[in-house]
Design an enzyme around this catalytic site. Structure first.
Site, short mmCIF file in Angstrom:
data_model
loop_
_atom_site.label_atom_id
_atom_site.label_comp_id
_atom_site.label_asym_id
_atom_site.label_seq_id
_atom_site.Cartn_x
_atom_site.Cartn_y
_atom_site.Cartn_z
N CYS A 287 2.23 -9.63 -2.03
CA CYS A 287 3.10 -9.18 -3.33
C CYS A 287 3.77 -9.97 -4.01
O CYS A 287 4.14 -10.16 -5.27
CB CYS A 287 3.69 -7.78 -3.18
SG CYS A 287 4.95 -7.72 -1.57
N LYS B 189 9.32 0.93 9.76
CA LYS B 189 9.96 0.42 8.62
C LYS B 189 10.01 1.50 7.36
O LYS B 189 8.83 2.03 7.00
CB LYS B 189 9.33 -0.96 7.92
CG LYS B 189 10.02 -1.64 6.57
CD LYS B 189 9.04 -2.67 6.37
CE LYS B 189 9.77 -3.08 4.85
NZ LYS B 189 8.79 -3.99 4.29
N LYS C 224 4.65 1.63 7.99
CA LYS C 224 5.30 0.91 6.75
C LYS C 224 5.43 2.22 5.69
O LYS C 224 4.30 2.35 5.28
CB LYS C 224 4.89 -0.16 6.39
CG LYS C 224 5.61 -0.58 5.32
CD LYS C 224 5.47 -2.05 4.74
CE LYS C 224 6.12 -2.69 3.44
NZ LYS C 224 5.93 -3.80 3.02
#
Ligand code: PBG
Length: 329
Positions: A122, A248, A195
């Site tokens: 990203c 996360k 995540k």
């Protein structure tokens, strides 16, 4: 046993008793410090949404790396911010890309400091998504080859451990196979397994210039409402060869950390993400909370929940605060 036979306050009345029955200890060796490296020269750019954090160019890392080592923190996780982005994120696996330069630089400065590298596209793609785009969707399987290439290029540059954060299905297996075939069978994988698609990544996306240019990450990152699914993700990653599994963000997901730790006999990492850091900094800068005490309380809660490793922007401050407390004892 109940009151008055049991009086919990008995063992709280002196510092010695309190220390004797303390269950959770933080140590500098628990932390991994995230750092952002940008292309260019002599850059130390403060990040407005993350007070106390910076973007660095590779040439001036020496001073900062020395501070990391002096604090007692033994690992960093590096994020590269390239100046050129394209559809395939090709700078993520370029031999002379910013992250590859950064890895070599840090290893030159301090060979003993453990260098972990975030594997994702990203920051490197012009559309800001974590994989290859086809139409409006992020195309899973063609992305796997690229992630494998990124991982090999990191290992070749000297990374000690790769940490895929893209959330494509099957990426841990693809990366493990590629690393093994290239002779890197001893490079561990710390998988961002559970995540979540979290609003707490906001400040990071400023720092890494990685906000998606259209849509969002809901088709690959997890729904914050789900817990059982996190266990399925972790199980998959372990089956595919993850050495360390990660949850996360950390704070809104302490229950997930706990479930992962109690369900699998694997080292668990938790990422105390940018928004969690910035929230605390903002409150502390306003004088609304005692920043140092809140920081240690937050980190203790993450460890108490079951994390063996905490990735945190507080790492250096926390290590110093722990050192001070140690000296006072
Ligand atoms: C890359 C990546 C992100 C973070 C770590 N790796 C951002 C995202 O998924 O949008 C976030 C870290 C933080 O907020 O501190 N995919």
């Amino acid at each position: 046993m109940r009151f008055p036979e049991y009086r919990p306050r008995r063992l709280r009345q002196s510092k010695a008793f309190r220390q004797m029955i303390r269950e959770t200890y933080l140590d500098a060796s628990d932390f991994i410090f995230p750092m952002f490296v940008v292309e260019g020269k002599a850059i130390k750019m403060p990040l407005a949404s993350m007070p106390g954090q910076f973007q660095y160019s590779p040439d001036i890392l020496a001073k900062e790396i020395k501070q990391v080592v002096d604090s007692g923190v033994s690992a960093v996780i590096l994020f590269g911010v390239p100046s050129k982005k394209d559809a395939l994120g090709s700078q993520a696996y370029a031999n002379d890309g910013v992250i590859q330069q950064a890895i070599k630089r840090v290893k030159d400065i301090s060979p003993d400091l453990t260098v972990v590298t975030d594997v994702c596209l990203c920051e490197y793609t012009d559309h800001g998504h974590c994989g290859v785009i086809s139409g409006e969707t992020v195309d899973n399987d063609p992305t796997l080859d690229l992630l494998a290439k990124v991982s090999i290029s990191h290992a070749r540059a000297g990374s000690d451990m790769v940490a895929p954060s893209d959330m494509m299905d099957g990426r841990v297996g693809a990366i493990r196979e590629a690393l093994d075939e290239s002779g890197y069978e001893y490079i561990p994988i710390m998988a961002y397994s559970a995540k979540y698609c979290s609003a707490f990544y906001g400040p990071f996306r400023d720092a890494a210039q990685s906000a998606p240019q259209f849509g969002d990450r809901k088709s690959y990152q997890m729904d914050p409402a789900n817990g059982d699914e996190a266990l399925r993700e972790v199980e998959l990653d372990i089956d595919e060869g993850a050495d360390i599994v990660m949850v996360k963000p950390a704070l809104s997901y302490l229950d997930i950390i706990w479930r992962v730790k109690s369900s699998f006999n694997r080292p668990v990492a938790a990422y105390n993400v940018s928004g969690e850091y910035s929230m605390l900094k903002a409150a502390s800068q306003n004088g609304w909370v005692d920043g140092e005490r809140c920081m240690l309380e937050v980190l203790t809660s993450i460890k108490r929940a079951g994390a063996d490793i905490i990735i945190t922007y507080h790492a250096l401050e926390a290590a110093r605060a722990l050192g001070k407390a140690e000296a006072k004892r």
